[in-house]
Design a protein around this motif. Structure first.
Motif, PDB file in Angstrom:
ATOM      1  N   CYS A  16       4.530  44.041  43.943  1.00 42.93           N
ATOM      2  CA  CYS A  16       5.868  43.598  43.528  1.00 42.93           C
ATOM      3  C   CYS A  16       5.873  42.517  42.460  1.00 42.93           C
ATOM      4  N   GLU A  17       4.743  41.879  42.204  1.00 39.45           N
ATOM      5  CA  GLU A  17       4.706  40.894  41.116  1.00 39.45           C
ATOM      6  C   GLU A  17       4.898  41.566  39.768  1.00 39.45           C
ATOM      7  N   PHE A  18       4.387  42.770  39.610  1.00 41.10           N
ATOM      8  CA  PHE A  18       4.418  43.428  38.307  1.00 41.10           C
ATOM      9  C   PHE A  18       5.487  44.517  38.208  1.00 41.10           C
ATOM     10  N   LEU A  19       5.828  45.143  39.308  1.00 37.90           N
ATOM     11  CA  LEU A  19       6.966  46.051  39.302  1.00 37.90           C
ATOM     12  C   LEU A  19       8.234  45.199  39.321  1.00 37.90           C
ATOM     13  N   PRO A  20       9.316  45.659  38.691  1.00 32.17           N
ATOM     14  CA  PRO A  20      10.515  44.812  38.556  1.00 32.17           C
ATOM     15  C   PRO A  20      11.388  44.791  39.801  1.00 32.17           C
ATOM     16  N   VAL A  21      10.783  44.426  40.932  1.00 32.68           N
ATOM     17  CA  VAL A  21      11.516  44.460  42.192  1.00 32.68           C
ATOM     18  C   VAL A  21      11.468  43.127  42.947  1.00 32.68           C
ATOM     19  N   SER A  22      10.773  42.138  42.410  1.00 35.01           N
ATOM     20  CA  SER A  22      10.685  40.777  42.941  1.00 35.01           C
ATOM     21  C   SER A  22       9.700  40.638  44.093  1.00 35.01           C
ATOM     22  N   SER A  23       8.585  40.014  43.807  1.00 31.70           N
ATOM     23  CA  SER A  23       7.577  39.762  44.847  1.00 31.70           C
ATOM     24  C   SER A  23       8.073  38.722  45.841  1.00 31.70           C
ATOM     25  N   SER A  24       8.758  37.672  45.354  1.00 31.87           N
ATOM     26  CA  SER A  24       9.239  36.627  46.271  1.00 31.87           C
ATOM     27  C   SER A  24      10.238  37.199  47.263  1.00 31.87           C
ATOM     28  N   ALA A  25      11.094  38.116  46.798  1.00 36.67           N
ATOM     29  CA  ALA A  25      12.054  38.743  47.706  1.00 36.67           C
ATOM     30  C   ALA A  25      11.334  39.521  48.799  1.00 36.67           C
ATOM     31  N   HIS A  26      10.327  40.278  48.420  1.00 35.78           N
ATOM     32  CA  HIS A  26       9.622  41.097  49.402  1.00 35.78           C
ATOM     33  C   HIS A  26       8.816  40.253  50.379  1.00 35.78           C
ATOM     34  N   LEU A  27       8.253  39.136  49.910  1.00 35.12           N
ATOM     35  CA  LEU A  27       7.512  38.262  50.816  1.00 35.12           C
ATOM     36  C   LEU A  27       8.450  37.632  51.847  1.00 35.12           C
ATOM     37  N   VAL A  28       9.614  37.190  51.400  1.00 37.90           N
ATOM     38  CA  VAL A  28      10.588  36.601  52.326  1.00 37.90           C
ATOM     39  C   VAL A  28      11.115  37.652  53.297  1.00 37.90           C
ATOM     40  N   LEU A  29      11.469  38.830  52.775  1.00 37.39           N
ATOM     41  CA  LEU A  29      12.045  39.875  53.623  1.00 37.39           C
ATOM     42  C   LEU A  29      11.010  40.442  54.600  1.00 37.39           C
ATOM     43  N   ALA A  30       9.751  40.565  54.158  1.00 39.83           N
ATOM     44  CA  ALA A  30       8.714  41.062  55.068  1.00 39.83           C
ATOM     45  C   ALA A  30       8.579  40.138  56.267  1.00 39.83           C
ATOM     46  N   ARG A  31       8.610  38.841  56.016  1.00 43.14           N
ATOM     47  CA  ARG A  31       8.530  37.877  57.107  1.00 43.14           C
ATOM     48  C   ARG A  31       9.748  37.986  58.021  1.00 43.14           C
ATOM     49  N   ALA A  32      10.925  38.126  57.397  1.00 39.97           N
ATOM     50  CA  ALA A  32      12.152  38.187  58.190  1.00 39.97           C
ATOM     51  C   ALA A  32      12.220  39.469  59.015  1.00 39.97           C
ATOM     52  N   PHE A  33      11.955  40.607  58.396  1.00 35.62           N
ATOM     53  CA  PHE A  33      12.071  41.897  59.082  1.00 35.62           C
ATOM     54  C   PHE A  33      11.063  42.034  60.221  1.00 35.62           C
ATOM     55  N   PHE A  34       9.823  41.557  59.979  1.00 33.70           N
ATOM     56  CA  PHE A  34       8.769  41.725  60.979  1.00 33.70           C
ATOM     57  C   PHE A  34       8.659  40.538  61.936  1.00 33.70           C
ATOM     58  N   GLY A  35       9.467  39.505  61.693  1.00 32.16           N
ATOM     59  CA  GLY A  35       9.477  38.374  62.600  1.00 32.16           C
ATOM     60  C   GLY A  35       8.257  37.494  62.536  1.00 32.16           C
ATOM     61  N   TRP A  36       7.608  37.478  61.365  1.00 33.87           N
ATOM     62  CA  TRP A  36       6.426  36.621  61.210  1.00 33.87           C
ATOM     63  C   TRP A  36       6.882  35.193  60.985  1.00 33.87           C
ATOM     64  N   ASN A  37       6.614  34.326  61.920  1.00 31.48           N
ATOM     65  CA  ASN A  37       7.062  32.938  61.828  1.00 31.48           C
ATOM     66  C   ASN A  37       6.049  32.124  61.041  1.00 31.48           C
ATOM     67  N   VAL A  38       6.030  32.373  59.735  1.00 28.74           N
ATOM     68  CA  VAL A  38       5.049  31.679  58.900  1.00 28.74           C
ATOM     69  C   VAL A  38       5.732  30.985  57.719  1.00 28.74           C
ATOM     70  N   ASP A  39       7.005  30.671  57.871  1.00 22.49           N
ATOM     71  CA  ASP A  39       7.742  30.062  56.776  1.00 22.49           C
ATOM     72  C   ASP A  39       7.478  28.565  56.662  1.00 22.49           C
TER      73      ASP A  39
END
Length: 272
Positions: A16-39
């Protein structure tokens, strides 16, 4: 945090860093969707920066010839009318906005806008931006045809990507296309422009990582995430530049809209 989670986040970053879809968005959403408490702590923003270092390594490896050529052209970079020297000059000019905005507002943006709600909105905004670039960009010129003003405007677009969900590559590629660059040239300039920005973010975050302290076990997870990010990032750059030779960016805009819809549904059902 498990090694599998670290590796998966590395894959997300590398793609997602190089595709125009936002790596930061996917990192935040992956944590939120999967419940990874690593924020918080070492696996929050600091871990994200280590993943960005992986994609920085991918950039340096993929573009090492271009970088070497630009450095060789450094003595004449201030006056070069075309070629590597001019591209180097344009990169320096284009980096100015993100340095200023990062210095003044990065901390506030990190503390207040790294949320799924904000990301849903910026995914939509970035998708519209991609569609506009495809609809109105002439797509006729190479990166060394940009003017200093064009590089500065592209740098301003890069600075907007400090807001999670906007996408650094998406914002800069779209702006460069609207200024007349071909898709491939816009992507190449975007990736080269990203080198000082990603390096600066890593340097800025290094004291924070050192202050937190990283155990040997945690350090191994950092290495896994960074290594996976570098490998996947390199392959993504190679694929994406080939893809742009004959395809539009519209599919990425539609993907952004779909992910925004999923995020909105997740937010509504979560608070229902």
């Amino acid at each position: 945090m498990s090694w599998l989670a670290a590796a998966l986040l590395g894959v997300v970053q590398g793609l997602c860093e190089f595709l125009p879809v936002s790596s930061s968005a996917h990192l935040v959403l992956a944590r939120a969707f999967f419940g990874w408490n690593v924020d918080e702590g070492a696996f929050g923003l600091a871990f994200d920066v280590s993943l960005h270092v992986g994609t920085l390594v991918a950039l340096l490896l993929f573009f090492w010839r271009d970088i070497a050529t630009m450095l060789a052209a450094l003595p004449g970079a201030l006056t070069a009318p075309r070629g590597p020297g001019k591209v180097l000059r344009l990169i320096v000019i284009g980096t100015i906005p993100v340095v200023i905005v990062g210095a003044l507002a990065a901390k506030w943006l990190e503390e207040h806008l790294r949320t799924p709600a904000v990301i849903a909105a910026t995914l939509i905004a970035g998708g519209i931006w991609l569609l506009l670039a495809e609809a109105f960009g002439s797509r006729e010129r190479r990166e060394d045809s940009l003017t200093a003003a064009g590089a500065l405007v592209t740098g301003i677009a890069e600075a907007t990507a400090l807001v999670p969900g906007m996408s650094r590559s998406g914002s800069t590629i779209s702006m460069a296309m609207l200024l007349g660059l071909t898709r491939e040239s816009a992507a190449r300039f975007s990736f080269l422009l990203g080198i000082p920005a990603i390096l600066g973010a890593a340097v800025k975050e290094a004291p924070h990582i050192l202050k937190l302290g990283v155990s040997a076990q945690d350090g191994a997870l950092f290495v896994i995430g960074t290594t996976v990010s570098a490998i996947v990032g390199y392959l993504t750059i190679r694929f994406f530049l080939r893809y742009l030779a004959g395809h539009s960016l519209n599919v990425f805009a539609y993907y952004r809209f779909a992910l925004a819809a999923v995020t909105i549904v997740w937010l509504v059902t979560r608070h229902a």
